[in-house]
Write a protein that holds these residues in place. Structure first.
Motif, PDB file in Angstrom:
ATOM      1  N   ALA A 130      27.403  50.317  38.684  1.00  0.00           N
ATOM      2  CA  ALA A 130      28.854  50.215  38.829  1.00  0.00           C
ATOM      3  C   ALA A 130      29.357  51.227  39.848  1.00  0.00           C
ATOM      4  O   ALA A 130      29.271  52.437  39.634  1.00  0.00           O
ATOM      5  CB  ALA A 130      29.532  50.438  37.485  1.00  0.00           C
ATOM      6  N   ARG A 157      41.982  34.164  42.184  1.00  0.00           N
ATOM      7  CA  ARG A 157      41.242  35.291  42.766  1.00  0.00           C
ATOM      8  C   ARG A 157      39.929  34.816  43.383  1.00  0.00           C
ATOM      9  O   ARG A 157      39.547  35.257  44.474  1.00  0.00           O
ATOM     10  CB  ARG A 157      40.982  36.326  41.674  1.00  0.00           C
ATOM     11  CG  ARG A 157      40.385  37.622  42.157  1.00  0.00           C
ATOM     12  CD  ARG A 157      40.238  38.589  40.999  1.00  0.00           C
ATOM     13  NE  ARG A 157      39.386  39.712  41.349  1.00  0.00           N
ATOM     14  CZ  ARG A 157      38.903  40.585  40.479  1.00  0.00           C
ATOM     15  NH1 ARG A 157      39.201  40.472  39.190  1.00  0.00           N
ATOM     16  NH2 ARG A 157      38.114  41.561  40.874  1.00  0.00           N
ATOM     17  N   GLN A 182      29.244  48.033  46.970  1.00  0.00           N
ATOM     18  CA  GLN A 182      29.069  46.854  46.123  1.00  0.00           C
ATOM     19  C   GLN A 182      28.369  45.744  46.892  1.00  0.00           C
ATOM     20  O   GLN A 182      27.428  45.110  46.389  1.00  0.00           O
ATOM     21  CB  GLN A 182      30.426  46.370  45.617  1.00  0.00           C
ATOM     22  CG  GLN A 182      31.113  47.300  44.631  1.00  0.00           C
ATOM     23  CD  GLN A 182      32.520  46.845  44.285  1.00  0.00           C
ATOM     24  OE1 GLN A 182      33.091  45.986  44.962  1.00  0.00           O
ATOM     25  NE2 GLN A 182      33.089  47.410  43.230  1.00  0.00           N
ATOM     26  N   SER A 189      34.279  41.471  36.824  1.00  0.00           N
ATOM     27  CA  SER A 189      35.695  41.715  37.106  1.00  0.00           C
ATOM     28  C   SER A 189      35.917  42.737  38.218  1.00  0.00           C
ATOM     29  O   SER A 189      36.804  42.579  39.049  1.00  0.00           O
ATOM     30  CB  SER A 189      36.403  42.179  35.830  1.00  0.00           C
ATOM     31  OG  SER A 189      36.369  41.166  34.841  1.00  0.00           O
ATOM     32  N   ASN A 190      35.111  43.805  38.238  1.00  0.00           N
ATOM     33  CA  ASN A 190      35.384  44.905  39.168  1.00  0.00           C
ATOM     34  C   ASN A 190      34.742  44.720  40.538  1.00  0.00           C
ATOM     35  O   ASN A 190      35.024  45.490  41.454  1.00  0.00           O
ATOM     36  CB  ASN A 190      34.913  46.230  38.558  1.00  0.00           C
ATOM     37  CG  ASN A 190      33.402  46.301  38.410  1.00  0.00           C
ATOM     38  OD1 ASN A 190      32.758  45.274  38.218  1.00  0.00           O
ATOM     39  ND2 ASN A 190      32.838  47.489  38.493  1.00  0.00           N
ATOM     40  N   ASP A 191      33.886  43.710  40.697  1.00  0.00           N
ATOM     41  CA  ASP A 191      33.207  43.551  41.994  1.00  0.00           C
ATOM     42  C   ASP A 191      33.077  42.092  42.404  1.00  0.00           C
ATOM     43  O   ASP A 191      32.223  41.727  43.198  1.00  0.00           O
ATOM     44  CB  ASP A 191      31.828  44.221  41.967  1.00  0.00           C
ATOM     45  CG  ASP A 191      30.941  43.766  40.812  1.00  0.00           C
ATOM     46  OD1 ASP A 191      31.264  42.721  40.187  1.00  0.00           O
ATOM     47  OD2 ASP A 191      29.935  44.444  40.532  1.00  0.00           O
ATOM     48  N   THR A 226      32.655  51.748  42.955  1.00  0.00           N
ATOM     49  CA  THR A 226      33.984  51.247  43.296  1.00  0.00           C
ATOM     50  C   THR A 226      34.143  50.937  44.775  1.00  0.00           C
ATOM     51  O   THR A 226      35.050  50.194  45.157  1.00  0.00           O
ATOM     52  CB  THR A 226      35.064  52.264  42.880  1.00  0.00           C
ATOM     53  OG1 THR A 226      34.798  53.516  43.512  1.00  0.00           O
ATOM     54  CG2 THR A 226      35.058  52.462  41.363  1.00  0.00           C
ATOM     55  N   THR A 250      36.739  39.969  30.081  1.00  0.00           N
ATOM     56  CA  THR A 250      38.083  40.446  29.749  1.00  0.00           C
ATOM     57  C   THR A 250      39.125  39.909  30.727  1.00  0.00           C
ATOM     58  O   THR A 250      40.287  39.743  30.359  1.00  0.00           O
ATOM     59  CB  THR A 250      38.127  41.985  29.737  1.00  0.00           C
ATOM     60  OG1 THR A 250      37.642  42.494  30.982  1.00  0.00           O
ATOM     61  CG2 THR A 250      37.269  42.538  28.610  1.00  0.00           C
ATOM     62  N   ALA A 251      38.723  39.612  31.960  1.00  0.00           N
ATOM     63  CA  ALA A 251      39.677  39.057  32.920  1.00  0.00           C
ATOM     64  C   ALA A 251      40.164  37.685  32.481  1.00  0.00           C
ATOM     65  O   ALA A 251      41.251  37.249  32.866  1.00  0.00           O
ATOM     66  CB  ALA A 251      39.038  38.967  34.305  1.00  0.00           C
ATOM     67  N   LEU A 285      32.815  36.607  34.127  1.00  0.00           N
ATOM     68  CA  LEU A 285      34.026  37.353  33.810  1.00  0.00           C
ATOM     69  C   LEU A 285      34.383  37.179  32.344  1.00  0.00           C
ATOM     70  O   LEU A 285      34.413  36.053  31.842  1.00  0.00           O
ATOM     71  CB  LEU A 285      35.194  36.880  34.676  1.00  0.00           C
ATOM     72  CG  LEU A 285      34.989  36.921  36.201  1.00  0.00           C
ATOM     73  CD1 LEU A 285      36.250  36.465  36.897  1.00  0.00           C
ATOM     74  CD2 LEU A 285      34.595  38.302  36.661  1.00  0.00           C
ATOM     75  N   GLU A 292      34.889  40.179  44.353  1.00  0.00           N
ATOM     76  CA  GLU A 292      35.073  39.897  45.790  1.00  0.00           C
ATOM     77  C   GLU A 292      33.837  40.243  46.605  1.00  0.00           C
ATOM     78  O   GLU A 292      33.448  39.494  47.514  1.00  0.00           O
ATOM     79  CB  GLU A 292      36.296  40.646  46.316  1.00  0.00           C
ATOM     80  CG  GLU A 292      37.624  40.043  45.898  1.00  0.00           C
ATOM     81  CD  GLU A 292      38.036  40.374  44.465  1.00  0.00           C
ATOM     82  OE1 GLU A 292      39.012  39.784  43.955  1.00  0.00           O
ATOM     83  OE2 GLU A 292      37.395  41.237  43.849  1.00  0.00           O
TER      84      GLU A 292
END
Length: 236
Positions: free
Chosen positions: A171, A19, A178, A207-209, A173, A225-226, A223, A211
């Protein structure tokens, strides 16, 4: 840990690394320019060993006692320990003596104590200035407008090496939102470099941002939990 759990960590690490590579390619970043910091808080020592076996050597801890126990259990391993939790002035010694990096400096008092308490035989403590780019009252970090003066003061301290900036933005989405938050940190770092500071680190993105962070110049993504899966329940 079971063989299946160990294999799952290896699989997650491979997926996360891919990723990161995909994000580097998509946003014109040099391959390998983004480092993975595996956030191991509340994860067992065996999980860290499993990640070590897959070539992961940088780990982030949020809690001092937990981090100390893990460092003792893994003494002798080639691990780069990063402290990424909130840091109170009465707990700076444990970080100064036991960690290689700290990402959460946001006050001169904290920086001075870390510098004073860093063992003379140790390499300088690598550090980031935490900036609250979203202005959330619940988040730590210096206000962007106050960051340049504080960065200059930290850079003058012995036993510390200011490497760059860290942020934990609000946070959201939406990808462009972001990016907007991370762009603020990148712009601030560019300003500090123009003012004469040798900074090479932007610690941003989870993890959620991930990229969006890579798109805006992150050099280190954090990171948990990923990599390791869900965290065990916190002990009472």
């Amino acid at each position: 840990m079971t063989t299946e759990q160990t294999a799952r960590i290896a699989q997650r690490l491979a997926e996360v690394r891919q990723r990161i590579r995909d994000a580097e390619l998509a946003h014109g970043r040099e391959a390998g320019s983004v480092q993975l910091l595996a956030v191991s808080k509340r994860q067992p020592v065996e999980a860290i060993r499993a990640a070590l076996a897959e070539g992961q050597h940088a780990f982030g801890e949020n809690y001092l006692q937990e981090g100390a126990e893990k460092r003792a259990a893994l003494a002798g391993e080639a691990i780069e320990w990063h402290f990424i939790g909130a840091l109170q002035s009465n707990k700076t010694r444990a970080v100064a003596e036991g960690f290689d990096w700290v990402h959460t400096i946001d006050r001169l008092k904290i920086a001075r104590r870390l510098s004073e308490q860093r063992p003379s035989e140790a390499a300088p403590l690598q550090c980031c200035l935490q900036v609250n780019v979203s202005g959330e009252a619940s988040k730590a970090g210096v206000e962007p407008g106050q960051a340049p003066a504080l960065a200059m003061q930290i850079a003058d301290l012995p036993n510390l090496q200011l490497r760059g900036l860290m942020t934990l933005p609000e946070a959201v989405t939406d990808f462009e939102s972001q990016r907007d938050a991370f762009r603020k940190l990148r712009t601030l770092q560019a300003q500090l470099v123009a003012d004469g500071l040798a900074l090479d680190t932007l610690s941003m993105g989870m993890s959620n941002d991930l990229e969006a962070a890579v798109a805006e110049g992150a050099t280190m993504v954090r990171l948990g939990t990923a990599v390791f899966g869900p965290r065990p329940e916190k002990k009472p």
